[in-house]
Design an enzyme around this catalytic site. Sequence first.
Site, short mmCIF file in Angstrom:
data_model
loop_
_atom_site.label_atom_id
_atom_site.label_comp_id
_atom_site.label_asym_id
_atom_site.label_seq_id
_atom_site.Cartn_x
_atom_site.Cartn_y
_atom_site.Cartn_z
N LYS A 286 0.86 -1.19 0.00
CA LYS A 286 0.00 0.00 0.00
C LYS A 286 0.90 1.24 0.00
O LYS A 286 1.81 1.33 0.80
CB LYS A 286 -0.93 -0.05 1.22
CG LYS A 286 -2.10 0.88 1.13
CD LYS A 286 -3.23 0.47 2.06
CE LYS A 286 -4.35 1.50 2.00
NZ LYS A 286 -5.56 1.05 2.66
N GLU A 382 -20.75 -3.56 8.65
CA GLU A 382 -21.64 -2.65 9.37
C GLU A 382 -22.84 -3.39 9.94
O GLU A 382 -23.29 -3.11 11.05
CB GLU A 382 -22.10 -1.52 8.44
CG GLU A 382 -21.01 -0.49 8.12
CD GLU A 382 -20.00 -0.92 7.06
OE1 GLU A 382 -20.21 -1.99 6.43
OE2 GLU A 382 -19.01 -0.20 6.84
N ARG A 410 -25.92 0.58 5.50
CA ARG A 410 -25.78 -0.87 5.33
C ARG A 410 -26.54 -1.65 6.40
O ARG A 410 -26.94 -2.77 6.17
CB ARG A 410 -24.30 -1.25 5.48
CG ARG A 410 -23.45 -1.01 4.29
CD ARG A 410 -23.53 -2.18 3.35
NE ARG A 410 -23.02 -1.86 2.05
CZ ARG A 410 -21.81 -2.18 1.61
NH1 ARG A 410 -20.98 -2.82 2.39
NH2 ARG A 410 -21.44 -1.85 0.39
C1 LIG Z 1 -19.31 -0.04 3.44
C2 LIG Z 1 -18.03 0.72 3.64
N1 LIG Z 1 -17.50 0.82 4.88
C3 LIG Z 1 -16.36 1.50 5.07
C4 LIG Z 1 -15.73 2.10 4.02
C5 LIG Z 1 -14.48 2.95 4.25
N2 LIG Z 1 -13.34 2.34 3.57
C6 LIG Z 1 -12.91 2.77 2.38
S1 LIG Z 1 -11.63 1.90 1.80
C7 LIG Z 1 -11.58 0.96 3.20
C8 LIG Z 1 -10.52 -0.08 3.37
C9 LIG Z 1 -10.47 -0.95 2.21
O1 LIG Z 1 -9.44 -1.86 2.40
P1 LIG Z 1 -9.11 -2.87 1.25
O2 LIG Z 1 -10.37 -3.39 0.65
O3 LIG Z 1 -8.17 -3.87 1.78
O4 LIG Z 1 -8.41 -1.96 0.15
P2 LIG Z 1 -7.04 -1.12 0.28
O5 LIG Z 1 -7.44 0.29 0.55
O6 LIG Z 1 -6.24 -1.71 1.38
O7 LIG Z 1 -6.42 -1.26 -1.04
C10 LIG Z 1 -12.59 1.33 4.08
C11 LIG Z 1 -12.83 0.71 5.40
C12 LIG Z 1 -16.33 1.99 2.76
N3 LIG Z 1 -15.81 2.58 1.68
N4 LIG Z 1 -17.45 1.29 2.60
#
Ligand SMILES: Cc1ncc(C[n+]2csc(CCOP(=O)(O)OP(=O)(O)O)c2C)c(N)n1
Length: 658
Positions: A286, A382, A410
């Site tokens: 990342k 959620e 959600r």
């Molecule tokens: C339903 C929902 N909950 C929380 C979020 C906030 N959020 C955005 S990206 C993320 C982390 C995503 O992690 P990952 O899927 O591993 O992707 P990375 O950013 O590590 O590439 C979160 C919690 C969201 N976008 N949607």
Amino acid sequence: MTILETMNDPAQLRKLSAAQLESLAGELREKMIRTVQHTGGHLASSLGAVEIALALHRVMDSPRDRIVWDTGHQAYAHKLLTGRFERFGTLRQVDGVGGFPRRSESDHDVFDGGHAGTGVSIGLGLAAARDLRPVRDPGRRQRIAVCVGDAAVQTGLTLEALNHLGATKHRLLIVLNDNEMSISRSVGGLSTRLNKLRLTRAYQGTKSVTQRVLPRIPVIGRLLFNVLAWAKEGFKRSWAKVGFFEDMGITYIGLLDGHNLAEMEETFERAFALPGPVVVHVKTIKGKGYAPAERDSVSFHGASLPPIDLCLIDPTEEPLPPETEPRRRPRTYTAAFADELVHLAADDDRICAITAGMPTGTGLARFGAHFPSRLFDVGIAEQHALTMAAGLALGGKRPVVAIYSTFSQRGYDQLVHDICQNNLPVLLAIDRAGLVGEDGTSHQGMFTLSPQRALPNLVIGSPKDEIELRDMVATALRHDGPISIHYPRDAGEDRPDRVGEPIEIGRGEVLRSGGDLLLVGFGPIVQRLLRVADALQRDHGLASTVINGRWAKPLDESLIAQHAAGKRLVVTAEESAFMGGFGDGVLDALNRAGIHVPLLKVALAEGFVHHGAVDELRRQQRVDAAGILAQVRDALGLMAPAEAAESAEADPSDASAA
Ligand SMILES: Cc1ncc(C[n+]2csc(CCOP(=O)(O)OP(=O)(O)O)c2C)c(N)n1
């Protein structure tokens, strides 16, 4: 001219040499860093997915083939490769390029998203639709791929989709982009499992690979034979049964280096030849390519300006020291919430907190630092967060779920059925209520208040400032039933800090008295109503009563009715969807009381609100003080002083008449 500047169709990628592709990856990263310095954005995730985007676009023929980006925050390279290079500087600005895929921007964008965990369901739906169509060109079946992160893959929605997918024969490539991080560290049993996989299977020798793989893959014809032959060829790769995916009927391939383009391309190509769904597990870093983001991917996940002043950072180097003292920003509502919770939890060990993968954004990381065993990070789940809160409450605890307004959507049925129907003492701390700005359409906190108003047993409040938020948290944790407190992403009003004091539920507050108009607000928008009242007095000699509504449910109906009677106009104000919100509650209350005064409802216009600076969005939506004032003037048929002066100049006879 750089290679990136010459790219206007991803098909061009297939003509580039390995060296050119490497340069292009560097150019993509530089463009992202330089842009996000000025716009903020999901830098670290997008930096990590550059080679995935390149590999997918090289083995796929988008837009005929479909590339789905789960969540969509990691898709900057995809955007830059699909015709948005020129406009990329407008990222997340009003009318500029959005931070997530948007079908209105490009045919290469499959789905307008922003919420995590939708990708596999969308991909499965697309694959099912494809497989229902008659095959026109059997030699070239439409390819569909989903890129999903190691945190998003653990959402309930994705797990449901994987479970369904495994029972089908649909060809679908799922690229599991594993950087070990959600926004904070990924949590959950599957995370632990993926971790072990990374440690034990990374880059095992080919001999053992073939020994393990050949007996296990069912023989299903020529294509698969080719795949096996390829496995024998000497690729450094681990093929093995990976219980989790394979038990569901999905072939697993891993672990690959997610920054090795050639290796990924070859694997994707082979995966598309397999007769059913395939997960290709790739390991990425990342923030890849930008040292500060690699070191601190949490801060650079969704870099915003401020607090991370990327303008002070040279993209090629380490962060430069700030030249001036950073501007002091009043404490945020989120910080006030976290402070009050920590304060109360010190004396009440029943208080525990739940976050769905957002410990830093919700301020609960502070709570966790003080009470680690009482903080539950359930990952991006959620629905589970809310029902688990119900369980904790049934077990005698006082659970607090801190959640962004948009993501709480959600868990609506969990709120209805599990919490409200059971009348359980759960505090829902609805952060990011109202407009959030640059994250845009999917993230505006505007659809939470209206549906919540329908729910029996639920108390709903919103404070006028950050100190009243502390009061409401103190109130909520003494309340013996479900309660939802809404507060914005904004900085507070810079009030002197103090601990919260319980206030009466269902009691509004008269902030100012005046005989001409009644202005009633829900939440911090009340501050704007005070400015509107000043302007009405100054410019038109109109005196207003201003009420801080505080509670949308139960609404202080008698206070509002008492002050509405005899006024020229009642104005309600909220930063939420137009339909079914606080204003509708006031309207119903006045009707019930038999008070018939014209009512102006100030709220967000029907429809979605897209991305842009929050001040600008408020201006567009006419919910800033100037916009509210203009709406009041329109309702009363008044002219703004400047307009009045202008029209007087244009028509001197009018002026003499006045
Ligand atoms: C339903 C929902 N909950 C929380 C979020 C906030 N959020 C955005 S990206 C993320 C982390 C995503 O992690 P990952 O899927 O591993 O992707 P990375 O950013 O590590 O590439 C979160 C919690 C969201 N976008 N949607």
